[in-house]
Design a protein around this motif. Structure first.
Motif, PDB file in Angstrom:
ATOM      1  N   MET A  89      29.224  11.987   7.672  1.00 48.99           N
ATOM      2  CA  MET A  89      28.004  12.584   7.138  1.00 48.99           C
ATOM      3  C   MET A  89      26.909  12.418   8.173  1.00 48.99           C
ATOM      4  O   MET A  89      27.075  11.750   9.179  1.00 48.99           O
ATOM      5  N   LEU A  90      25.732  13.018   7.908  1.00 46.18           N
ATOM      6  CA  LEU A  90      24.611  12.927   8.820  1.00 46.18           C
ATOM      7  C   LEU A  90      23.913  11.584   8.660  1.00 46.18           C
ATOM      8  O   LEU A  90      24.408  10.677   7.995  1.00 46.18           O
ATOM      9  N   ASP A  91      22.714  11.452   9.264  1.00 50.03           N
ATOM     10  CA  ASP A  91      21.982  10.187   9.223  1.00 50.03           C
ATOM     11  C   ASP A  91      21.833   9.676   7.804  1.00 50.03           C
ATOM     12  O   ASP A  91      21.534  10.416   6.882  1.00 50.03           O
ATOM     13  N   PHE A  92      22.036   8.388   7.661  1.00 52.45           N
ATOM     14  CA  PHE A  92      21.845   7.646   6.412  1.00 52.45           C
ATOM     15  C   PHE A  92      22.919   7.867   5.359  1.00 52.45           C
ATOM     16  O   PHE A  92      22.819   7.356   4.260  1.00 52.45           O
ATOM     17  N   ALA A  93      23.954   8.617   5.659  1.00 57.83           N
ATOM     18  CA  ALA A  93      24.904   8.951   4.600  1.00 57.83           C
ATOM     19  C   ALA A  93      25.589   7.721   4.027  1.00 57.83           C
ATOM     20  O   ALA A  93      25.846   7.644   2.833  1.00 57.83           O
ATOM     21  N   ILE A  94      25.893   6.752   4.878  1.00 67.17           N
ATOM     22  CA  ILE A  94      26.637   5.600   4.373  1.00 67.17           C
ATOM     23  C   ILE A  94      25.769   4.662   3.545  1.00 67.17           C
ATOM     24  O   ILE A  94      26.280   3.788   2.840  1.00 67.17           O
ATOM     25  N   PHE A  95      24.449   4.819   3.650  1.00 63.70           N
ATOM     26  CA  PHE A  95      23.571   3.909   2.898  1.00 63.70           C
ATOM     27  C   PHE A  95      23.902   3.944   1.410  1.00 63.70           C
ATOM     28  O   PHE A  95      23.908   2.911   0.752  1.00 63.70           O
ATOM     29  N   ALA A  96      24.201   5.115   0.903  1.00 60.85           N
ATOM     30  CA  ALA A  96      24.542   5.222  -0.518  1.00 60.85           C
ATOM     31  C   ALA A  96      25.761   4.404  -0.849  1.00 60.85           C
ATOM     32  O   ALA A  96      25.810   3.715  -1.863  1.00 60.85           O
ATOM     33  N   VAL A  97      26.763   4.472   0.009  1.00 54.31           N
ATOM     34  CA  VAL A  97      28.028   3.802  -0.276  1.00 54.31           C
ATOM     35  C   VAL A  97      27.907   2.298  -0.057  1.00 54.31           C
ATOM     36  O   VAL A  97      28.135   1.492  -0.946  1.00 54.31           O
ATOM     37  N   THR A  98      27.509   1.920   1.160  1.00 50.90           N
ATOM     38  CA  THR A  98      27.502   0.497   1.508  1.00 50.90           C
ATOM     39  C   THR A  98      26.480  -0.284   0.711  1.00 50.90           C
ATOM     40  O   THR A  98      26.784  -1.293   0.085  1.00 50.90           O
ATOM     41  N   PHE A  99      25.233   0.190   0.738  1.00 52.72           N
ATOM     42  CA  PHE A  99      24.167  -0.578   0.106  1.00 52.72           C
ATOM     43  C   PHE A  99      24.355  -0.667  -1.396  1.00 52.72           C
ATOM     44  O   PHE A  99      24.290  -1.745  -1.982  1.00 52.72           O
ATOM     45  N   LEU A 100      24.626   0.467  -2.028  1.00 53.71           N
ATOM     46  CA  LEU A 100      24.735   0.446  -3.486  1.00 53.71           C
ATOM     47  C   LEU A 100      25.988  -0.267  -3.951  1.00 53.71           C
ATOM     48  O   LEU A 100      25.942  -1.050  -4.903  1.00 53.71           O
TER      49      LEU A 100
ATOM     50  N   GLY B  79      11.637  13.656 -10.820  1.00 53.11           N
ATOM     51  CA  GLY B  79      12.282  13.412  -9.542  1.00 53.11           C
ATOM     52  C   GLY B  79      13.003  14.628  -9.020  1.00 53.11           C
ATOM     53  O   GLY B  79      13.026  15.693  -9.648  1.00 53.11           O
ATOM     54  N   ILE B  80      13.589  14.445  -7.875  1.00 52.34           N
ATOM     55  CA  ILE B  80      14.252  15.534  -7.180  1.00 52.34           C
ATOM     56  C   ILE B  80      15.695  15.654  -7.668  1.00 52.34           C
ATOM     57  O   ILE B  80      16.371  14.657  -7.887  1.00 52.34           O
ATOM     58  N   THR B  81      16.143  16.859  -7.875  1.00 55.23           N
ATOM     59  CA  THR B  81      17.539  17.076  -8.292  1.00 55.23           C
ATOM     60  C   THR B  81      18.442  16.996  -7.069  1.00 55.23           C
ATOM     61  O   THR B  81      17.988  17.187  -5.938  1.00 55.23           O
ATOM     62  N   PRO B  82      19.724  16.706  -7.278  1.00 55.28           N
ATOM     63  CA  PRO B  82      20.635  16.553  -6.132  1.00 55.28           C
ATOM     64  C   PRO B  82      20.743  17.828  -5.319  1.00 55.28           C
ATOM     65  O   PRO B  82      20.858  18.925  -5.859  1.00 55.28           O
ATOM     66  N   THR B  83      20.707  17.677  -4.021  1.00 55.58           N
ATOM     67  CA  THR B  83      20.904  18.809  -3.123  1.00 55.58           C
ATOM     68  C   THR B  83      22.374  19.196  -3.059  1.00 55.58           C
ATOM     69  O   THR B  83      22.715  20.379  -2.963  1.00 55.58           O
ATOM     70  N   GLU B  84      23.241  18.178  -3.106  1.00 62.04           N
ATOM     71  CA  GLU B  84      24.680  18.417  -3.070  1.00 62.04           C
ATOM     72  C   GLU B  84      25.349  17.617  -4.173  1.00 62.04           C
ATOM     73  O   GLU B  84      24.914  16.525  -4.528  1.00 62.04           O
ATOM     74  N   GLU B  85      26.413  18.163  -4.736  1.00 62.43           N
ATOM     75  CA  GLU B  85      27.116  17.505  -5.840  1.00 62.43           C
ATOM     76  C   GLU B  85      27.633  16.137  -5.429  1.00 62.43           C
ATOM     77  O   GLU B  85      27.511  15.170  -6.172  1.00 62.43           O
ATOM     78  N   LYS B  86      28.204  16.034  -4.239  1.00 60.65           N
ATOM     79  CA  LYS B  86      28.795  14.775  -3.799  1.00 60.65           C
ATOM     80  C   LYS B  86      27.783  13.835  -3.174  1.00 60.65           C
ATOM     81  O   LYS B  86      27.803  12.625  -3.422  1.00 60.65           O
ATOM     82  N   ASP B  87      26.891  14.356  -2.367  1.00 59.37           N
ATOM     83  CA  ASP B  87      26.005  13.508  -1.566  1.00 59.37           C
ATOM     84  C   ASP B  87      24.614  13.337  -2.149  1.00 59.37           C
ATOM     85  O   ASP B  87      23.793  12.612  -1.590  1.00 59.37           O
ATOM     86  N   GLY B  88      24.333  13.984  -3.263  1.00 60.14           N
ATOM     87  CA  GLY B  88      23.013  13.827  -3.881  1.00 60.14           C
ATOM     88  C   GLY B  88      21.907  14.307  -2.971  1.00 60.14           C
ATOM     89  O   GLY B  88      21.932  15.429  -2.466  1.00 60.14           O
ATOM     90  N   ASN B  89      20.922  13.440  -2.723  1.00 60.92           N
ATOM     91  CA  ASN B  89      19.765  13.815  -1.899  1.00 60.92           C
ATOM     92  C   ASN B  89      19.847  13.279  -0.480  1.00 60.92           C
ATOM     93  O   ASN B  89      18.834  13.262   0.237  1.00 60.92           O
ATOM     94  N   LEU B  90      21.036  12.852  -0.071  1.00 58.43           N
ATOM     95  CA  LEU B  90      21.170  12.335   1.285  1.00 58.43           C
ATOM     96  C   LEU B  90      20.750  13.344   2.351  1.00 58.43           C
ATOM     97  O   LEU B  90      20.109  12.976   3.330  1.00 58.43           O
ATOM     98  N   PRO B  91      21.065  14.642   2.197  1.00 51.17           N
ATOM     99  CA  PRO B  91      20.577  15.601   3.200  1.00 51.17           C
ATOM    100  C   PRO B  91      19.052  15.645   3.282  1.00 51.17           C
ATOM    101  O   PRO B  91      18.491  15.860   4.364  1.00 51.17           O
ATOM    102  N   ASP B  92      18.375  15.435   2.148  1.00 49.54           N
ATOM    103  CA  ASP B  92      16.905  15.429   2.150  1.00 49.54           C
ATOM    104  C   ASP B  92      16.366  14.218   2.901  1.00 49.54           C
ATOM    105  O   ASP B  92      15.346  14.296   3.593  1.00 49.54           O
ATOM    106  N   ILE B  93      17.051  13.063   2.739  1.00 47.59           N
ATOM    107  CA  ILE B  93      16.646  11.858   3.461  1.00 47.59           C
ATOM    108  C   ILE B  93      16.830  12.064   4.956  1.00 47.59           C
ATOM    109  O   ILE B  93      15.969  11.697   5.767  1.00 47.59           O
ATOM    110  N   VAL B  94      17.949  12.681   5.313  1.00 45.96           N
ATOM    111  CA  VAL B  94      18.217  12.968   6.717  1.00 45.96           C
ATOM    112  C   VAL B  94      17.122  13.828   7.323  1.00 45.96           C
ATOM    113  O   VAL B  94      16.582  13.533   8.387  1.00 45.96           O
TER     114      VAL B  94
END
Length: 462
Positions: free
Chosen positions: A1-12, A34-49
């Motif tokens: 994934m792009l920047d920060f993608a693993i934060f969801a997995v590792t941190f949570l 709040g913001i709705t998910p950008t992607e079904e699998k990755d949620g708002n990770l693309p927005d964070i990127v």
């Protein structure tokens, strides 16, 4: 994934476990805006990127949705709090653990906090007292290291550009290693070895875990694991040595050993303090000096206070406590630099903030970088103005956020003392100047740093 993608997995996963909430039909958290998910699998990770960092994403999120806002790390719900008022409602019933320490232990996958509430409280107090005792017992060490740096800077020609980040990291590394682990680290080669491994580990905590690149590179992952193992071996050796001796120098590890913690607990707490203490101290020193070089009036006023308190006499712990304006400078440095822009807690029980219900086991982010720049709390928030901390109510707010007083994290308390001593030593003999035309860009991770080297020049007072 792009920047920060693993934060969801590792941190949570590390912090919450095998969690939590799949998307509800409304795609919102119990009515929390709040913001709705950008992607079904990755949620708002693309927005964070696309925002550049989690902090910058949260700035935009709270501007759009207000002080209580929700978003998605992958399929996991997160609630972010972005004003002092809503933080007050959450901090008071949820202050059983240090949120910064919680994040760091989670990323290191340390899990020895599974005791009772009273046992964990006792361990927390032991950790805090260890910091206090190491500062009191090693003040002469801290003063000596500060004077060594002064002598080095005095040897430079006034036109020479000084690499501030590099020097502050080296100074912080020497201070922390000697005050945490003892005289072994009077040997520069021991410090260099420790710093090399420390840098590898912290780099991956600050970036590799957060952008997913660590798990994608077997080479880097092995380097990280090897460096962490090396740090643990160093600490285990020191712990064993300190258990078997009665040294006249009392260091941080000694307090843990004497507190009857088991070896794993001592190792974890020593690792947390060594990692976080170095980085927070180095960057508090760096940002404080950066701001002083760009604010001549503040530097002049701080010098005058130092001169009034010490005169020609020695710097002592008792007199250090009299430097009230210096403390205001450091508080304003933490605020303006947004030194630790994000912390987190797990919602242990269902809670309510304003009219919003936060479900049990929701990850709650404290968007401290947003709070510290909120104009409703901090007039002219982008101005470096230590005088704002003359106001007792401002100090109370700062204390509530964990940056001062009884809620102050131990690593920051250590950094305040180290930076105060360093500034007292430097400003008695030197004027600090910025390099004309230099623009210092900020990098937001667990601790806010300069994206590239920050350069200064110096001139002698006498």
């Amino acid at each position: 994934m792009l920047d920060f993608a693993i934060f969801a997995v590792t941190f949570l996963l590390a912090l919450v476990g095998a969690v939590l909430y799949l998307y509800p039909a409304s795609r919102q958290a119990a009515g929390i805006p709040g913001i709705t998910p950008t992607e079904e699998k990755d949620g708002n990770l693309p927005d964070i990127v696309s925002s550049g960092s989690l902090h910058e994403f949260l700035v935009n999120l709270h501007e759009r949705y207000g002080p209580v806002a929700s978003f998605w790390f992958g399929r996991h719900l997160v609630v972010s709090l972005g004003t002092v008022d809503v933080l007050k409602q959450h901090i008071n019933p949820n202050k059983t653990s240090d949120p910064f320490e919680t994040m760091l232990k989670s990323l290191l996958r340390y899990q020895s906090d599974g005791g009772s509430a009273s046992e964990n409280h006792k361990r927390k107090k032991l950790y805090e007292n260890g910091v206090t005792n190491s500062l009191q017992s090693n003040f002469a060490v801290l003063l000596k290291l500060s004077e060594e740096l002064l002598d080095k800077w005095l040897s430079f020609p006034e036109s020479q550009h000084v690499p501030l980040c590099q020097h502050m990291l080296g100074f912080a590394m020497k201070s922390v290693t000697q005050m945490v682990m003892g005289s072994t680290f009077e040997d520069d080669q021991e410090v260099i070895h420790f710093q090399k491994n420390h840098g590898t580990v912290w780099s991956e905590i600050g970036k590799g875990f957060l952008d997913g690149s660590l798990d994608k590179s077997t080479t880097r992952k092995k380097q990280y694991e090897d460096a962490l193992t090396q740090l643990e071996l160093i600490l285990k050796k020191i712990i064993k040595e300190r258990k078997g001796t009665n040294s006249s120098q009392h260091v941080f590890v000694d307090s843990l050993v004497q507190g009857n913690l088991n070896d794993q607990q001592i190792l974890e707490d020593s690792m947390i303090f060594s990692l976080a203490g170095c980085i927070i101290t180095a960057n508090l020193c760096t940002w404080a000096i950066c701001f002083l070089t760009t604010s001549e009036e503040v530097q002049k006023k701080l010098y005058e206070e130092i001169d009034e308190v010490f005169g020609k006499s020695c710097i002592t712990p008792a007199k250090i406590e009299q430097l009230s304006y210096c403390r205001q400078v450091l508080c304003e440095t933490v605020r303006t630099a947004k030194l630790t822009p994000i912390s987190a807690r797990l919602q242990d029980v269902e809670g309510k903030i304003d009219q919003f219900i936060i479900p049990r086991e929701t990850l709650v982010l404290y968007a401290l970088g947003v709070v510290l720049q909120d104009p409703s709390t901090w007039p002219s928030p982008h101005k470096f103005d230590p005088d704002r901390f003359d106001d007792e109510s401002v100090m109370k707010t700062f204390s509530l956020l964990g940056f001062s007083g009884t809620q102050e994290c131990p690593e920051l308390r250590f950094a305040y003392m180290v930076t105060t001593v360093l500034l007292s030593v430097l400003l008695r003999r030197l004027r600090l100047h910025s390099v004309e035309g230099q623009v210092i860009e900020t990098k937001y991770e667990l601790v806010t740093t300069s994206r590239e080297e920050a350069w200064i020049t110096i001139s002698k007072r006498y």
